[in-house]
Design an enzyme around this catalytic site. Structure first.
Site, PDB file in Angstrom:
ATOM      1  CB  THR A   1      -0.903   0.372   1.236  1.00 51.64           C
ATOM      2  OG1 THR A   1      -0.114   0.359   2.545  1.00 51.64           O
ATOM      3  CG2 THR A   1      -1.410  -1.493   1.018  1.00 51.64           C
TER       4      THR A   1
ATOM      5  CG  MET B   1      -5.360   5.665  -3.514  1.00 54.53           C
ATOM      6  SD  MET B   1      -6.761   6.606  -2.821  1.00 54.53           S
ATOM      7  CE  MET B   1      -5.857   8.414  -2.087  1.00 54.53           C
ATOM      8  CG  HIS B   2      -2.563   3.324   3.019  1.00 52.20           C
ATOM      9  ND1 HIS B   2      -0.934   2.438   2.999  1.00 52.20           N
ATOM     10  CD2 HIS B   2      -2.478   4.499   3.075  1.00 52.20           C
ATOM     11  CE1 HIS B   2      -0.412   4.061   3.133  1.00 52.20           C
ATOM     12  NE2 HIS B   2      -1.066   4.541   3.790  1.00 52.20           N
ATOM     13  CG  ASP B   3      -8.111   2.476   3.864  1.00 50.22           C
ATOM     14  OD1 ASP B   3      -7.262   1.210   4.099  1.00 50.22           O
ATOM     15  OD2 ASP B   3      -9.056   2.993   4.229  1.00 50.22           O
TER      16      ASP B   3
END
Length: 304
Positions: A191, A232-234
């Site tokens: 991520t 944009m981790h999620d």
């Protein structure tokens, strides 16, 4: 055939992008959303989730979940997402309300009434999932797999060793990783590289209403910058569901440290098999960054 999913989330600015993808990726069928305390309080994450569902006119039920970790006080990420959790955009007023049942009950009911096993996607702390497994252990047979945004095989982003979602509720994460569920872990190893580049971010206001909204939120997001790119981790968890070929996974034994004075919330990822324990997760260790960026642009363009 679209993949049925339940999304457990704590919006959160990057959660907004993940929710957009969960709603509009043609491969996915979002059947239920649940909220948890994490980036901000559960009252705020619930309000934010309802605002997003209203923005997209999405007919998806939402249940409010845990307000606190299992045994620890709540620590949030308002410093990253702003005091409300989604600073920067003025959403219109609406009359939507969450379901009159807690998240773990809503997930249980959805699982037990489903025609086929459902994939759970958790992009916040794992408190609701741990409560589900504690209250309704029989539900594991109705869960196809659990896809997590959380953890790290290396450094952390909340403490030197711990990633935020796991660090907020290590006890919940420990229970989940020892549950026997089929788990896919999309952690910081991928991520941190999943950037939306500055040149793409600049195009968002002219793309569609979703682009305008996300651009306004992203301008207040403190995980990168509009000039250097935003992490944009999620969104990675949704990307794996829609385009698993973008990721390189390795089966590993993953343990969650719950006792350490300095290391609570650390995911101990045994990449080399030194602990002699059977693998309990598929851990994402590499990502096709350009492929991820193309997919993200495609799916955001599908939104209104």
């Amino acid at each position: 055939m679209r993949l049925p999913i339940i999304l457990d989330t704590d919006p959160g600015i990057d959660d907004a992008a993940a929710i957009a993808a969960a709603l509009f990726a043609p491969e996915l069928d979002l059947q239920l959303m649940t909220t948890v305390a994490g980036n901000v309080s559960v009252e705020k994450t619930t309000r934010n989730a309802l605002q997003l569902l209203h923005f997209w006119n999405a007919d998806v039920p939402l249940a409010q979940g845990a307000s606190m970790p299992l045994v620890r006080p709540l620590r949030d990420a308002a410093s990253v997402h702003g005091e409300s959790g989604m600073e920067g955009y003025d959403f219109v007023e609406h009359q939507r309300q969450p379901l009159a049942k807690p998240a773990f009950q809503a997930i249980r009911d959805a699982l037990m009434h489903a025609a086929e096993p459902i994939t759970l996607v958790a992009i916040g702390p794992l408190t609701n999932i741990a409560l589900l497994l504690t209250q309704y252990p029989e539900c594991v047979f109705n869960i196809r797999r659990l896809v997590i945004m959380g953890g790290s095989a290396g450094r952390g982003n909340f403490t030197p060793n711990a990633e935020f979602n796991i660090a907020i509720d290590p006890e919940a994460a420990a229970k989940v990783f020892h549950s026997g569920l089929e788990i896919v872990m999309c952690g910081l190893d991928v991520t941190n590289r999943a950037l939306l580049a500055a040149d793409y971010l600049a195009t968002l206001p002219t793309l569609n209403q979703t682009g305008k909204m996300l651009h306004a939120l992203f301008s207040h997001y403190r995980s990168g910058s509009m000039s250097s790119g935003l992490r944009m981790h999620d969104l990675c968890a949704i990307a794996w569901l829609a385009r698993p070929e973008l990721f390189t996974l390795q089966p590993c034994f993953v343990a969650v440290e719950t006792q350490g004075t300095w290391t609570a919330g650390t995911t101990v990822v045994d990449i080399e098999g030194r602990l002699g324990q059977p693998a309990n997760a598929q851990v994402a260790l590499d990502i096709d960054v350009e492929g991820f960026q193309r997919w993200a642009a495609e799916v955001i363009a599908l939104a209104p």
